[in-house]
Design a protein around this motif. Structure first.
Motif, mmCIF file in Angstrom:
data_model
loop_
_atom_site.group_PDB
_atom_site.id
_atom_site.type_symbol
_atom_site.label_atom_id
_atom_site.label_comp_id
_atom_site.label_asym_id
_atom_site.label_seq_id
_atom_site.Cartn_x
_atom_site.Cartn_y
_atom_site.Cartn_z
ATOM 1 N N LEU A 206 35.765 -34.628 67.806
ATOM 2 C CA LEU A 206 36.042 -34.225 66.432
ATOM 3 C C LEU A 206 35.436 -35.252 65.499
ATOM 4 O O LEU A 206 35.594 -36.457 65.696
ATOM 5 C CB LEU A 206 37.550 -34.102 66.197
ATOM 6 C CG LEU A 206 38.258 -32.982 66.961
ATOM 7 C CD1 LEU A 206 39.762 -33.009 66.679
ATOM 8 C CD2 LEU A 206 37.680 -31.617 66.619
ATOM 9 N N THR A 207 34.732 -34.784 64.493
ATOM 10 C CA THR A 207 33.992 -35.695 63.615
ATOM 11 C C THR A 207 34.581 -35.798 62.219
ATOM 12 O O THR A 207 34.011 -36.478 61.360
ATOM 13 C CB THR A 207 32.518 -35.260 63.516
ATOM 14 O OG1 THR A 207 32.448 -33.909 63.031
ATOM 15 C CG2 THR A 207 31.829 -35.338 64.859
ATOM 16 N N GLY A 208 35.701 -35.129 61.962
ATOM 17 C CA GLY A 208 36.337 -35.294 60.666
ATOM 18 C C GLY A 208 36.689 -33.970 60.033
ATOM 19 O O GLY A 208 37.348 -33.120 60.640
ATOM 20 N N THR A 209 36.256 -33.774 58.826
ATOM 21 C CA THR A 209 36.617 -32.590 58.062
ATOM 22 C C THR A 209 36.010 -31.312 58.648
ATOM 23 O O THR A 209 34.988 -31.351 59.324
ATOM 24 C CB THR A 209 36.155 -32.763 56.600
ATOM 25 O OG1 THR A 209 36.598 -31.666 55.818
ATOM 26 C CG2 THR A 209 34.644 -32.870 56.516
ATOM 27 N N GLY A 210 36.656 -30.181 58.384
ATOM 28 C CA GLY A 210 36.167 -28.908 58.899
ATOM 29 C C GLY A 210 36.584 -28.684 60.336
ATOM 30 O O GLY A 210 35.744 -28.457 61.202
ATOM 31 N N MET A 211 37.896 -28.736 60.605
ATOM 32 C CA MET A 211 38.412 -28.592 61.968
ATOM 33 C C MET A 211 39.465 -27.489 61.987
ATOM 34 O O MET A 211 40.310 -27.412 61.089
ATOM 35 C CB MET A 211 39.043 -29.897 62.452
ATOM 36 C CG MET A 211 38.126 -31.102 62.361
ATOM 37 S SD MET A 211 38.939 -32.665 62.849
ATOM 38 C CE MET A 211 40.151 -32.874 61.536
ATOM 39 N N ALA A 212 39.419 -26.635 62.987
ATOM 40 C CA ALA A 212 40.395 -25.552 63.138
ATOM 41 C C ALA A 212 41.134 -25.715 64.463
ATOM 42 O O ALA A 212 40.524 -26.037 65.488
ATOM 43 C CB ALA A 212 39.696 -24.192 63.082
ATOM 44 N N PHE A 213 42.455 -25.469 64.426
ATOM 45 C CA PHE A 213 43.296 -25.660 65.607
ATOM 46 C C PHE A 213 44.243 -24.488 65.784
ATOM 47 O O PHE A 213 44.975 -24.140 64.837
ATOM 48 C CB PHE A 213 44.154 -26.923 65.457
ATOM 49 C CG PHE A 213 43.390 -28.177 65.170
ATOM 50 C CD1 PHE A 213 43.004 -29.024 66.196
ATOM 51 C CD2 PHE A 213 43.061 -28.510 63.861
ATOM 52 C CE1 PHE A 213 42.296 -30.181 65.929
ATOM 53 C CE2 PHE A 213 42.365 -29.675 63.581
ATOM 54 C CZ PHE A 213 41.979 -30.508 64.625
ATOM 55 N N PRO A 214 44.273 -23.873 66.965
ATOM 56 C CA PRO A 214 45.368 -22.942 67.237
ATOM 57 C C PRO A 214 46.684 -23.710 67.132
ATOM 58 O O PRO A 214 46.784 -24.845 67.613
ATOM 59 C CB PRO A 214 45.097 -22.488 68.681
ATOM 60 C CG PRO A 214 43.650 -22.787 68.925
ATOM 61 C CD PRO A 214 43.346 -23.994 68.108
#
Length: 401
Positions: A206-214
């Motif tokens: 993961l590199t920071g912003t713009g992440m989606a998680f169930p």
């Protein structure tokens, strides 16, 4: 006595060669796969049913930038989506601006527990009362390009895995050579290498912003910490728990390059010290778990982590090549370790060249690549600071006015 010293020197050369060959080889493979696999990754599936989405944005004194960020984000949301901003230890108008943009705002005040991780944990505990299907995390200082929210949330829901958007830095209208090189290095780290892993069917950091998680995956990790690279640590914790992140090349989120040298150095120090600390502490358990559980994805993440920041890798190779040459000539040992190091250097510079040709010709003219040595010199104090005392406290990056 002389022979025993020569043996020790030869063993040291072999260890040095292995330490340099591994990251250079990993980098070359990742870049090659990215170049060969451009445009071959599948688009995320369309969202099915009535999936509930929550967009969670941590913000600390972001009044100068949060309005612009929300302006790129809110057009991508549906009436059913929830936008939650955590105004964390703010002393400015961040909360008011977010409310005016239509966000639900939580104000958190805790001077002892500072950092993005604590803010995210605070927001997730609020969401748990009516848990969404997917949580999208976006920083308050970025530009969310059209379609990015749909792309990462759809991919996350269809694969049941965390998803990382492509997160890049934008150059100023008249960038300096140093800024061009910095943007290029950031693109290699956040686009080229993760894309190579995606082509190989492997997870990414993961590199920071713009992440989606169930939502179901977030129960397996603890976000409440002041870790200076909380996103990278979160991705590794999720991977070990069986939820390895996946890259979404089609989704783009961008940030601005700091224009002040002091600001840029502060940001880089936090990122790269955090990367190096994570490399040292997390690679052994990742490798162990990967081998123990027979999970190639964990091994791939461990190998990816073994690649230090690009400028540091070049510095280490130059130093290692010079040292191996001196030791071989001085002690008459075999040239094999030195030749392996020279070969690693060829692979390193080939990887840089391929990454530039395939992904960055529009960002940095070929002639400006000659500025790389100056960029490395600028960053030398950062690495000496790591040796004397690595950064361990979360420090907010000051915004350019």
């Amino acid at each position: 006595m002389v022979e025993s010293v020569a043996v020790i020197v030869e063993v040291a050369e072999i260890v040095l060669a292995a330490a340099l060959v591994l990251p250079c080889a990993v980098l070359l493979v990742e870049v090659l796969m990215a170049v060969l696999g451009q445009g071959r990754t599948k688009q995320s599936q369309a969202l099915r049913g009535q999936a509930q989405r929550a967009i969670l944005m941590p913000a600390h004194n972001e009044e100068a930038v949060i309005q612009a960020t929300l302006a790129t984000l809110t057009p991508q949301l549906t009436p059913a989506d929830r936008l939650l901003v955590v105004a964390d230890n703010c002393t400015d108008a961040t909360a008011e601006i977010a409310r005016q943009a239509g966000a639900t705002v939580l104000e958190r005040h805790n001077e002892q527990q500072r950092g993005k991780g604590y803010a995210l944990d605070f927001g997730l505990r609020h969401l748990s009362a009516d848990a969404p299907d997917v949580v999208v995390m976006v920083d308050a200082d970025c530009q969310v390009k059209p379609g990015a929210i749909d792309a990462i949330s759809n991919l996350s829901l269809s694969t049941h895995r965390p998803v990382q958007a492509t997160y890049l830095l934008e150059q100023s209208p008249q960038p300096s050579p140093k800024e061009m090189v910095s943007t290029f290095a950031f693109k290699v780290k956040n686009l080229v290498r993760p894309l190579g892993l995606r082509v190989l069917g492997q997870p990414c950091l993961l590199t920071g912003t713009g992440m989606a998680f169930p939502w179901a995956t977030l129960k397996d990790v603890d976000l409440a910490s002041g870790n200076i690279v909380e996103d990278m640590k979160l991705g590794l914790d999720l991977a070990i728990a069986g939820h390895a992140p996946l890259m979404c090349p089609q989704a783009l989120v961008t940030g601005a390059q700091p224009q002040q040298d002091a600001t840029a150095m502060t940001q880089r120090t936090r990122w790269e010290h955090g990367h190096l600390q994570t490399l040292i502490t997390c690679v052994p358990p990742l490798l162990w778990q990967g081998l123990k559980q027979g999970r190639l994805g964990l091994i791939a993440l461990a190998l990816d982590l073994c690649v230090p920041p690009l400028s540091l890798l070049v510095m280490l190779w130059v130093t290692g090549a010079a040292l191996a040459t001196v030791l071989t000539l001085g002690f008459g040992t075999t040239w094999l370790p030195a030749m392996a190091i020279y070969g690693a250097g060829l692979g390193l510079f080939l990887a840089i060249g391929l990454a530039w040709a395939g992904f960055a010709r529009q960002d940095i003219p070929m002639g400006k690549l000659l500025s790389i040595p100056l960029y490395i010199l600028w960053k030398i104090p950062l690495y000496f600071k790591f040796l004397s005392g690595p950064e361990s406290q979360w420090i907010r990056t000051e915004r350019d006015s």
